[in-house]
Design a protein around this motif. Sequence first.
Motif, PDB file in Angstrom:
ATOM      1  N   PRO A 110      44.577  34.198  49.521  1.00 48.93           N
ATOM      2  CA  PRO A 110      43.212  34.659  49.258  1.00 48.93           C
ATOM      3  C   PRO A 110      43.067  34.990  47.770  1.00 48.93           C
ATOM      4  O   PRO A 110      43.950  35.627  47.189  1.00 48.93           O
ATOM      5  CB  PRO A 110      43.100  35.939  50.096  1.00 48.93           C
ATOM      6  CG  PRO A 110      44.495  36.408  50.295  1.00 48.93           C
ATOM      7  CD  PRO A 110      45.390  35.208  50.226  1.00 48.93           C
TER       8      PRO A 110
ATOM      9  N   GLU B 250      39.966  30.785  48.343  1.00 46.26           N
ATOM     10  CA  GLU B 250      41.352  30.580  48.773  1.00 46.26           C
ATOM     11  C   GLU B 250      42.016  29.496  47.942  1.00 46.26           C
ATOM     12  O   GLU B 250      41.361  28.557  47.498  1.00 46.26           O
ATOM     13  CB  GLU B 250      41.384  30.148  50.250  1.00 46.26           C
ATOM     14  CG  GLU B 250      41.096  31.280  51.226  1.00 46.26           C
ATOM     15  CD  GLU B 250      41.018  30.806  52.673  1.00 46.26           C
ATOM     16  OE1 GLU B 250      40.912  29.586  52.918  1.00 46.26           O
ATOM     17  OE2 GLU B 250      41.057  31.671  53.565  1.00 46.26           O
TER      18      GLU B 250
ATOM     19  N   MET C  80      34.372  46.175  54.439  1.00 52.12           N
ATOM     20  CA  MET C  80      34.351  44.865  53.779  1.00 52.12           C
ATOM     21  C   MET C  80      35.660  44.610  53.023  1.00 52.12           C
ATOM     22  O   MET C  80      36.228  43.530  53.068  1.00 52.12           O
ATOM     23  CB  MET C  80      33.192  44.841  52.777  1.00 52.12           C
ATOM     24  CG  MET C  80      32.404  43.571  52.760  1.00 52.12           C
ATOM     25  SD  MET C  80      31.063  43.716  51.528  1.00 52.12           S
ATOM     26  CE  MET C  80      31.896  43.046  50.089  1.00 52.12           C
ATOM     27  N   LEU C  81      36.099  45.656  52.336  1.00 50.63           N
ATOM     28  CA  LEU C  81      37.327  45.539  51.561  1.00 50.63           C
ATOM     29  C   LEU C  81      38.516  45.291  52.484  1.00 50.63           C
ATOM     30  O   LEU C  81      39.346  44.411  52.236  1.00 50.63           O
ATOM     31  CB  LEU C  81      37.544  46.822  50.748  1.00 50.63           C
ATOM     32  CG  LEU C  81      38.786  46.829  49.864  1.00 50.63           C
ATOM     33  CD1 LEU C  81      38.590  45.899  48.672  1.00 50.63           C
ATOM     34  CD2 LEU C  81      39.098  48.233  49.353  1.00 50.63           C
TER      35      LEU C  81
ATOM     36  N   ASP D  50      38.506  44.003  55.322  1.00 50.05           N
ATOM     37  CA  ASP D  50      38.344  42.646  55.808  1.00 50.05           C
ATOM     38  C   ASP D  50      38.906  41.637  54.790  1.00 50.05           C
ATOM     39  O   ASP D  50      39.611  40.699  55.150  1.00 50.05           O
ATOM     40  CB  ASP D  50      36.842  42.411  56.008  1.00 50.05           C
ATOM     41  CG  ASP D  50      36.587  41.468  57.137  1.00 50.05           C
ATOM     42  OD1 ASP D  50      37.019  41.794  58.262  1.00 50.05           O
ATOM     43  OD2 ASP D  50      35.969  40.423  56.897  1.00 50.05           O
ATOM     44  N   LYS D  51      38.571  41.844  53.541  1.00 47.11           N
ATOM     45  CA  LYS D  51      39.048  40.958  52.465  1.00 47.11           C
ATOM     46  C   LYS D  51      40.569  40.951  52.391  1.00 47.11           C
ATOM     47  O   LYS D  51      41.182  39.945  52.066  1.00 47.11           O
ATOM     48  CB  LYS D  51      38.516  41.466  51.111  1.00 47.11           C
ATOM     49  CG  LYS D  51      37.131  40.974  50.750  1.00 47.11           C
ATOM     50  CD  LYS D  51      37.220  39.592  50.135  1.00 47.11           C
ATOM     51  CE  LYS D  51      35.877  39.151  49.587  1.00 47.11           C
ATOM     52  NZ  LYS D  51      35.880  37.693  49.324  1.00 47.11           N
TER      53      LYS D  51
ATOM     54  N   LYS E 139      43.783  37.118  58.391  1.00 44.71           N
ATOM     55  CA  LYS E 139      42.789  36.088  58.114  1.00 44.71           C
ATOM     56  C   LYS E 139      43.385  34.832  57.471  1.00 44.71           C
ATOM     57  O   LYS E 139      42.763  33.778  57.467  1.00 44.71           O
ATOM     58  CB  LYS E 139      41.703  36.645  57.164  1.00 44.71           C
ATOM     59  CG  LYS E 139      40.905  37.784  57.755  1.00 44.71           C
ATOM     60  CD  LYS E 139      39.624  37.275  58.376  1.00 44.71           C
ATOM     61  CE  LYS E 139      39.063  38.280  59.353  1.00 44.71           C
ATOM     62  NZ  LYS E 139      37.820  38.900  58.872  1.00 44.71           N
TER      63      LYS E 139
ATOM     64  N   GLN F  70      42.536  41.679  41.228  1.00 47.86           N
ATOM     65  CA  GLN F  70      41.782  41.064  42.322  1.00 47.86           C
ATOM     66  C   GLN F  70      41.228  42.132  43.268  1.00 47.86           C
ATOM     67  O   GLN F  70      40.038  42.121  43.597  1.00 47.86           O
ATOM     68  CB  GLN F  70      42.742  40.125  43.057  1.00 47.86           C
ATOM     69  CG  GLN F  70      42.205  39.450  44.290  1.00 47.86           C
ATOM     70  CD  GLN F  70      43.322  38.663  44.997  1.00 47.86           C
ATOM     71  OE1 GLN F  70      44.485  38.723  44.602  1.00 47.86           O
ATOM     72  NE2 GLN F  70      42.963  37.936  46.031  1.00 47.86           N
TER      73      GLN F  70
ATOM     74  N   TYR G  38      37.393  43.282  44.154  1.00 47.91           N
ATOM     75  CA  TYR G  38      36.815  43.387  45.509  1.00 47.91           C
ATOM     76  C   TYR G  38      36.150  44.752  45.675  1.00 47.91           C
ATOM     77  O   TYR G  38      35.055  44.875  46.207  1.00 47.91           O
ATOM     78  CB  TYR G  38      37.902  43.292  46.587  1.00 47.91           C
ATOM     79  CG  TYR G  38      38.527  41.947  46.806  1.00 47.91           C
ATOM     80  CD1 TYR G  38      37.870  40.761  46.474  1.00 47.91           C
ATOM     81  CD2 TYR G  38      39.803  41.852  47.383  1.00 47.91           C
ATOM     82  CE1 TYR G  38      38.467  39.539  46.705  1.00 47.91           C
ATOM     83  CE2 TYR G  38      40.398  40.632  47.614  1.00 47.91           C
ATOM     84  CZ  TYR G  38      39.731  39.475  47.271  1.00 47.91           C
ATOM     85  OH  TYR G  38      40.319  38.266  47.509  1.00 47.91           O
TER      86      TYR G  38
END
Lengths: 343, 343
Positions: free
Chosen positions: A125, A130, A267-268, A270-271, A276, B239, B243
């Motif tokens: 990621p 990606e 959200m973070l 999740d990132k 994932k 990174q 985010y």
Amino acid sequence: MGGDVGAKVAIAGAAKALVRHPDISYLLYGRKEEIEPLLAGYPKLKENAQVIDCEVAVSMDEKPSQALRRGRNVSSMWRAIEAVRDQDSDVAVSAGNTGALMAMAMFCLKTMPEIDRPAIAGIWPTINGESIVLDIGATIGADAKQLLDFALMGGAMARALFEVKKPSVGLLNVGVEEVKGVEEVKKAGQMLREADIDNMEYAGFVEGSDLGRGTVDVFVVEGFTGNIALKTAEGTALQIAGYLRSAMSRTWMSKLGYLFARNAFRMLRDKLDPRKVNGGVFLGLNGIVIKSHGGTDAEGYASAIEVAYDMVHNSLQAKIQHDLNEYHARNHSPRGPEAAEAV
Amino acid sequence: MGGDVGAKVAIAGAAKALVRHPDISYLLYGRKEEIEPLLAGYPKLKENAQVIDCEVAVSMDEKPSQALRRGRNVSSMWRAIEAVRDQDSDVAVSAGNTGALMAMAMFCLKTMPEIDRPAIAGIWPTINGESIVLDIGATIGADAKQLLDFALMGGAMARALFEVKKPSVGLLNVGVEEVKGVEEVKKAGQMLREADIDNMEYAGFVEGSDLGRGTVDVFVVEGFTGNIALKTAEGTALQIAGYLRSAMSRTWMSKLGYLFARNAFRMLRDKLDPRKVNGGVFLGLNGIVIKSHGGTDAEGYASAIEVAYDMVHNSLQAKIQHDLNEYHARNHSPRGPEAAEAV
């Protein structure tokens, strides 16, 4: 049967992936008496799966040579790979022992004729989306020709995964000039420049700091460094998450701030969710094998299956073969003119 | 004269470090007409500094060999190192061209008699505090004996920096067993176990994910991988910070949350501040040289000077020499019995 938890996670993951891709059908290799009761909880999966009973399961701490001796022909791991070889299945997915999986895949599927050594490609990621990084640990200390192979295979995988026509490919290197030992990286760079491959944009050298930025679609590096870079990034992410957690819980003001920004933190999270981007792709063999993280859960296992799905649907093997053929057609000797000189 | 900004940052950094350590006195090598006007702004520093006018300054993009040809005997970089050799100063600090600095340091100071190759040791912020990682880019592809030297030197540095009596030392390795190419790492592990060094706790193999956790005081790795791991971690930190920034500025709720948790974010920023851990230490030479990040500011430069200060005050060179002597006294041959066998 593999992974830290075993069949339970694999079955639940397979069910999740099936919901998103109803055209999948499964061959489930493992202990029937363990799998069938689990399947009862997933009627849809049960309809689309066939269980093949295997007496042996490779354990997570077995040495590859030992696993090969004990599990060849009979283990669930071997038989899942064998199904790819015999074209009973399009792709094999396992959360089992990585070394054993690679050893069995090499032994059963063999490397493609032009390829000396397989690679494991990981999906990384980045701030841009990606990227693909290979090799993340299949083999150690690649020479220039092997790095070139990795670049070709990684480029083909990028075309299959990201659906870009001409992925950019960079060679990981250190910034310092004139350092001894990076000759192979330099030579690979020269070969890639001279090869001028239609399906790839060779972007030159990149550094470790480019990984998080995603400055190229494909990062090429030998396996020892690639593996350590991957784990370093994972460790750094956990470290920063830890800092953040302790900072946010220090005062009532920061706790209140956390409450207001809850969605942002979600959200973070999740990132940064490692589930994932689960799924290391074995490249350079006569068939596709995907390695799921051993410690993942159903969601992560489903991701690995979806990577497998994408690789099959987007004809990864054909793309690799095409690029290898094109490269070798242009560069007469089977190893390319530069490598031939170097030999 | 080095770094992206030049003398201005070095002078401001020297002034900052002097406030915290009033017993420092400086020899400032560079263009007098550039340095003296800057010094006018720092009367205390001016009192404790002597400016040595040098006609040549090594540029950031010069190749090491070129820098050595053009700058030997006459450049500010060379003369600062030479002052260490001639015992006019205890330690040299530079934000200049890393390759040139290493080449000049090797040429001028020479490696210690027992040491084949120097290493650059970096200070790595971890969830536990700080660890030392070496080599982060001096040389590529260390063999077992060189990895052992790195372990000895890193252990001595940990005793100087952290004031622990028996620092723990780990060898970075990949998790997979039986992979070809890690023989040197394994051999180094065996040598360290057998050497049983009084001043060090050999902790075995560690992985990339251990770096952020700080599971050992000293991480030993060859320079290509070490450099890429370092830059990967830096890139990952940026990174995640990116985010976080974008997550926190997405809605008015998250912006409000940010306001409440401002102090927590300040703490986090502080934790991730690369200026706090600035300073690569050149080890294995007959004298100490510290490399500051080229892109740092006055605060970062001051950190590098403070690392230099600590190394001198805590007798880094004597500690390294002591450990090397102890190791060689126990392991008769100058290269240790295992390495001798391997030759």
